[in-house]
Design a protein around this motif. Structure first.
Motif, PDB file in Angstrom:
ATOM      1  N   PHE A   1     -69.369  40.575  55.372  1.00 51.62           N
ATOM      2  CA  PHE A   1     -69.615  41.942  55.816  1.00 51.62           C
ATOM      3  C   PHE A   1     -69.240  42.887  54.671  1.00 51.62           C
ATOM      4  CE2 PHE A   1     -65.241  40.939  56.992  1.00 51.62           C
ATOM      5  CZ  PHE A   1     -64.520  42.059  56.597  1.00 51.62           C
ATOM      6  N   LYS A   2     -69.722  44.119  54.755  1.00 50.83           N
ATOM      7  CA  LYS A   2     -69.321  45.162  53.817  1.00 50.83           C
ATOM      8  C   LYS A   2     -68.396  46.140  54.543  1.00 50.83           C
ATOM      9  CE  LYS A   2     -73.090  45.146  50.459  1.00 50.83           C
ATOM     10  NZ  LYS A   2     -74.122  45.963  49.772  1.00 50.83           N
ATOM     11  N   ILE A   3     -67.399  46.629  53.823  1.00 46.59           N
ATOM     12  CA  ILE A   3     -66.439  47.554  54.411  1.00 46.59           C
ATOM     13  C   ILE A   3     -66.260  48.757  53.487  1.00 46.59           C
ATOM     14  CG2 ILE A   3     -64.480  46.278  53.398  1.00 46.59           C
ATOM     15  CD1 ILE A   3     -62.861  47.071  55.905  1.00 46.59           C
ATOM     16  N   CYS A   4     -66.159  49.930  54.075  1.00 45.31           N
ATOM     17  CA  CYS A   4     -65.862  51.144  53.306  1.00 45.31           C
ATOM     18  C   CYS A   4     -65.068  52.091  54.195  1.00 45.31           C
ATOM     19  CB  CYS A   4     -67.137  51.807  52.791  1.00 45.31           C
ATOM     20  SG  CYS A   4     -68.218  52.450  54.073  1.00 45.31           S
ATOM     21  N   TRP A   5     -64.485  53.103  53.590  1.00 47.05           N
ATOM     22  CA  TRP A   5     -63.683  54.071  54.341  1.00 47.05           C
ATOM     23  C   TRP A   5     -63.583  55.362  53.542  1.00 47.05           C
ATOM     24  CZ3 TRP A   5     -61.756  49.364  52.578  1.00 47.05           C
ATOM     25  CH2 TRP A   5     -60.975  49.413  51.426  1.00 47.05           C
ATOM     26  N   ASP A   6     -63.107  56.419  54.222  1.00 50.02           N
ATOM     27  CA  ASP A   6     -62.866  57.708  53.565  1.00 50.02           C
ATOM     28  C   ASP A   6     -61.442  57.746  53.056  1.00 50.02           C
ATOM     29  OD1 ASP A   6     -65.417  58.461  54.326  1.00 50.02           O
ATOM     30  OD2 ASP A   6     -64.735  59.428  56.182  1.00 50.02           O
ATOM     31  N   MET A   7     -61.247  58.471  51.938  1.00 51.53           N
ATOM     32  CA  MET A   7     -59.930  58.508  51.312  1.00 51.53           C
ATOM     33  C   MET A   7     -59.813  59.779  50.490  1.00 51.53           C
ATOM     34  SD  MET A   7     -58.335  55.217  49.391  1.00 51.53           S
ATOM     35  CE  MET A   7     -59.740  55.159  48.279  1.00 51.53           C
ATOM     36  N   ASP A   8     -58.624  60.332  50.394  1.00 52.87           N
ATOM     37  CA  ASP A   8     -58.375  61.527  49.589  1.00 52.87           C
ATOM     38  C   ASP A   8     -58.705  61.225  48.130  1.00 52.87           C
ATOM     39  OD1 ASP A   8     -57.448  63.720  48.218  1.00 52.87           O
ATOM     40  OD2 ASP A   8     -55.516  63.820  49.258  1.00 52.87           O
ATOM     41  N   PRO A   9     -59.725  61.883  47.559  1.00 50.85           N
ATOM     42  CA  PRO A   9     -60.139  61.561  46.182  1.00 50.85           C
ATOM     43  C   PRO A   9     -59.067  61.849  45.143  1.00 50.85           C
ATOM     44  CG  PRO A   9     -61.231  63.547  46.964  1.00 50.85           C
ATOM     45  CD  PRO A   9     -60.544  62.969  48.148  1.00 50.85           C
ATOM     46  N   ARG A  10     -58.115  62.718  45.472  1.00 46.33           N
ATOM     47  CA  ARG A  10     -57.083  63.082  44.490  1.00 46.33           C
ATOM     48  C   ARG A  10     -56.111  61.933  44.222  1.00 46.33           C
ATOM     49  NH1 ARG A  10     -54.957  68.316  47.536  1.00 46.33           N
ATOM     50  NH2 ARG A  10     -55.228  66.788  49.213  1.00 46.33           N
ATOM     51  N   ALA A  11     -56.089  60.964  45.132  1.00 47.56           N
ATOM     52  CA  ALA A  11     -55.135  59.859  44.971  1.00 47.56           C
ATOM     53  C   ALA A  11     -55.792  58.578  44.489  1.00 47.56           C
ATOM     54  CB  ALA A  11     -54.429  59.608  46.299  1.00 47.56           C
ATOM     55  N   LYS A  12     -57.106  58.618  44.251  1.00 46.82           N
ATOM     56  CA  LYS A  12     -57.802  57.380  43.900  1.00 46.82           C
ATOM     57  C   LYS A  12     -57.293  56.754  42.617  1.00 46.82           C
ATOM     58  CE  LYS A  12     -62.168  57.944  46.352  1.00 46.82           C
ATOM     59  NZ  LYS A  12     -63.647  58.057  46.243  1.00 46.82           N
ATOM     60  N   ASP A  13     -56.890  57.583  41.655  1.00 49.90           N
ATOM     61  CA  ASP A  13     -56.436  57.036  40.376  1.00 49.90           C
ATOM     62  C   ASP A  13     -55.142  56.246  40.511  1.00 49.90           C
ATOM     63  OD1 ASP A  13     -58.604  58.148  39.156  1.00 49.90           O
ATOM     64  OD2 ASP A  13     -57.552  59.926  38.420  1.00 49.90           O
ATOM     65  N   LYS A  14     -54.387  56.481  41.577  1.00 50.60           N
ATOM     66  CA  LYS A  14     -53.115  55.787  41.767  1.00 50.60           C
ATOM     67  C   LYS A  14     -53.314  54.389  42.386  1.00 50.60           C
ATOM     68  CE  LYS A  14     -50.900  60.197  42.949  1.00 50.60           C
ATOM     69  NZ  LYS A  14     -50.181  60.916  44.025  1.00 50.60           N
ATOM     70  N   ILE A  15     -54.454  54.193  43.033  1.00 48.75           N
ATOM     71  CA  ILE A  15     -54.655  52.975  43.817  1.00 48.75           C
ATOM     72  C   ILE A  15     -55.190  51.856  42.929  1.00 48.75           C
ATOM     73  CG2 ILE A  15     -55.938  51.960  45.744  1.00 48.75           C
ATOM     74  CD1 ILE A  15     -56.026  54.814  46.939  1.00 48.75           C
ATOM     75  N   THR A  16     -54.516  50.734  42.971  1.00 49.02           N
ATOM     76  CA  THR A  16     -54.953  49.568  42.183  1.00 49.02           C
ATOM     77  C   THR A  16     -55.501  48.446  43.053  1.00 49.02           C
ATOM     78  OG1 THR A  16     -52.746  48.562  42.240  1.00 49.02           O
ATOM     79  CG2 THR A  16     -53.228  50.068  40.392  1.00 49.02           C
ATOM     80  N   HIS A  17     -55.083  48.398  44.333  1.00 51.63           N
ATOM     81  CA  HIS A  17     -55.482  47.307  45.220  1.00 51.63           C
ATOM     82  C   HIS A  17     -55.689  47.808  46.639  1.00 51.63           C
ATOM     83  CE1 HIS A  17     -53.742  45.037  41.861  1.00 51.63           C
ATOM     84  NE2 HIS A  17     -54.407  43.981  42.301  1.00 51.63           N
ATOM     85  N   TYR A  18     -56.444  47.002  47.401  1.00 47.78           N
ATOM     86  CA  TYR A  18     -56.589  47.197  48.834  1.00 47.78           C
ATOM     87  C   TYR A  18     -56.066  45.954  49.542  1.00 47.78           C
ATOM     88  CZ  TYR A  18     -60.128  50.566  47.197  1.00 47.78           C
ATOM     89  OH  TYR A  18     -60.795  51.565  46.548  1.00 47.78           O
ATOM     90  N   PHE A  19     -55.348  46.156  50.642  1.00 48.58           N
ATOM     91  CA  PHE A  19     -54.930  45.055  51.507  1.00 48.58           C
ATOM     92  C   PHE A  19     -55.736  45.150  52.795  1.00 48.58           C
ATOM     93  CE2 PHE A  19     -50.334  45.275  49.675  1.00 48.58           C
ATOM     94  CZ  PHE A  19     -50.799  44.807  48.464  1.00 48.58           C
ATOM     95  N   ILE A  20     -56.440  44.071  53.146  1.00 49.02           N
ATOM     96  CA  ILE A  20     -57.293  44.056  54.334  1.00 49.02           C
ATOM     97  C   ILE A  20     -56.745  43.022  55.313  1.00 49.02           C
ATOM     98  CG2 ILE A  20     -59.630  43.681  55.197  1.00 49.02           C
ATOM     99  CD1 ILE A  20     -60.651  44.425  52.418  1.00 49.02           C
TER     100      ILE A  20
END
Length: 377
Positions: A66-85
């Motif tokens: 399946f494909k998964i996506c979500w909304d997120m505050d764009p100002r914090a994207k540079d801080k994120i290195t990983h996603y936990f699902i």
């Protein structure tokens, strides 16, 4: 791909599940199985709050991806290195409480552009309901992770086998079908009450019913296609139908040409076994242009009625139709339209009613290498 070592647990007070990370490659994803216990040492650290995924959307669902996506505050994207699902099978309140419980699954993915594809036949099964929640994470220089709170939990259901998967099953079935034997009738065994009901309530017509859940779990016809089950296998030494049956002592026999011929189409439906040496092939015979034909055209591989490994109808030089069936598999033929009782004859069989051979709601053996493919069972 980077993945936390076994010395660092990935956990959160808000996590639906907790546990340890194991190094199992899944392209851009890493698969982490948890035993439900808390790790001895937390691998998370305090830092500026990370955004919690919002409005999770699941799309492009197949039987094992399946494909998964979500909304997120764009100002914090540079801080994120990983996603936990956090992915779990939805609890079935009617399941056997003594059966081994499915181990929850946590996927650790590098922060790639969304939507992200999640694929893996060893933890995704077809036609199965799942729950999913997501965290964002930031890997620190010491290898620890800062994490957000968990998102809301959402639910989705995986899809049936596609025609690609069914063609893989078809090829496996063709490999063991064996030689072709002549036959002349389709037959259906039932008990006396069934045929009394046909005569007294249904006006002498056998009516289609929805196929049960026997066979492959991902079969697109289970619980959806309406039809009437017939058999056509014969005994090698007599050329006649066997005198034993698991379904009842009364047998309706119908001339083969009444159900199968130039006026019908033939489709491959499934290939399975039930923890025995016997293998079953489900075929669908549908009159051209009928609702069953339309249903199958969109979902099942069509077979050439004159040239396939399971069930054939060929015109001879004198214009007669000759019918043959595969010797080494048990054919279950679904005819998708009503059948008049007057088209055949009903008589009692001389053999036994062998209930152990019934395939009603029979579950497929997931360990059989002959009839399984590399997707969910």
């Amino acid at each position: 791909m980077e993945v936390p070592s076994l010395g660092h647990g990935i956990t959160s007070p808000m996590s639906p599940c907790e546990g340890m990370v194991s190094n199992l490659s899944l392209e851009s994803l890493e698969l982490c199985e948890r035993d439900g216990g808390k790790p001895e040492a937390s691998g998370t650290v305090e830092m500026e709050e990370l955004p919690v995924p919002q409005n999770i959307k699941i799309s492009n669902i197949t039987c094992d991806s399946f494909k998964i996506c979500w909304d997120m505050d764009p100002r914090a994207k540079d801080k994120i290195t990983h996603y936990f699902i956090d992915l779990n099978k939805k609890e079935n309140k009617n399941s056997n409480k003594f059966k081994h419980k499915d181990v929850p699954t946590k996927l650790v993915a590098k922060a790639v552009p969304l939507p992200m594809t999640v694929r893996g036949h060893w933890f995704l099964s077809p036609r199965t309901e799942y729950t999913v929640a997501v965290q964002t994470a930031s890997k620190q220089t010491d290898g620890d992770y800062a994490i957000s709170e968990w998102s809301d939990i959402i639910e989705f259901c995986t899809a049936d086998y596609s025609t690609v998967h069914l063609n893989q099953l078809l090829q496996k079935a063709e490999a063991i079908a064996g030689r072709m034997l002549k036959f002349s009738v389709f037959y259906r065994n039932q008990h006396k009450e069934y045929f009394d009901h046909v005569k007294e309530v249904q006006g002498g017509r056998l009516l289609p019913s929805v196929k049960d859940n026997s066979g492959s779990h991902g079969s697109p016809i289970s619980g959806k296609l309406e039809g009437i089950f017939f058999s056509c296998n014969t005994e090698f030494n007599t050329g006649q139908p066997p005198q034993d049956s698991p379904y009842g002592r009364l047998r309706l026999t119908v001339p083969a040409q009444a159900l199968f011929g130039p006026h019908t189409r033939l489709y491959f439906g499934d290939f399975y076994c039930m923890y025995t040496a016997y293998h079953y092939v489900i075929l669908v015979v549908a009159p051209r242009g009928s609702p069953g034909d339309v249903f199958c055209q969109e979902r099942l591989p069509e077979l050439d009625a004159a040239d396939n490994r399971f069930l054939t109808c060929v015109a001879t030089e004198d214009g007669q139709l000759e019918f043959r069936h595969a010797q080494d598999v048990i054919l279950e033929v679904i005819y998708t339209e009503p059948v008049e009782l007057a088209q055949g004859t009903v008589a009692e069989i001389s053999g036994h009613q062998l209930m152990s051979l019934s395939t009603v709601n029979a579950k497929k053996d997931p360990s059989c290498k002959t009839c399984n493919i590399s997707v969910g069972r």
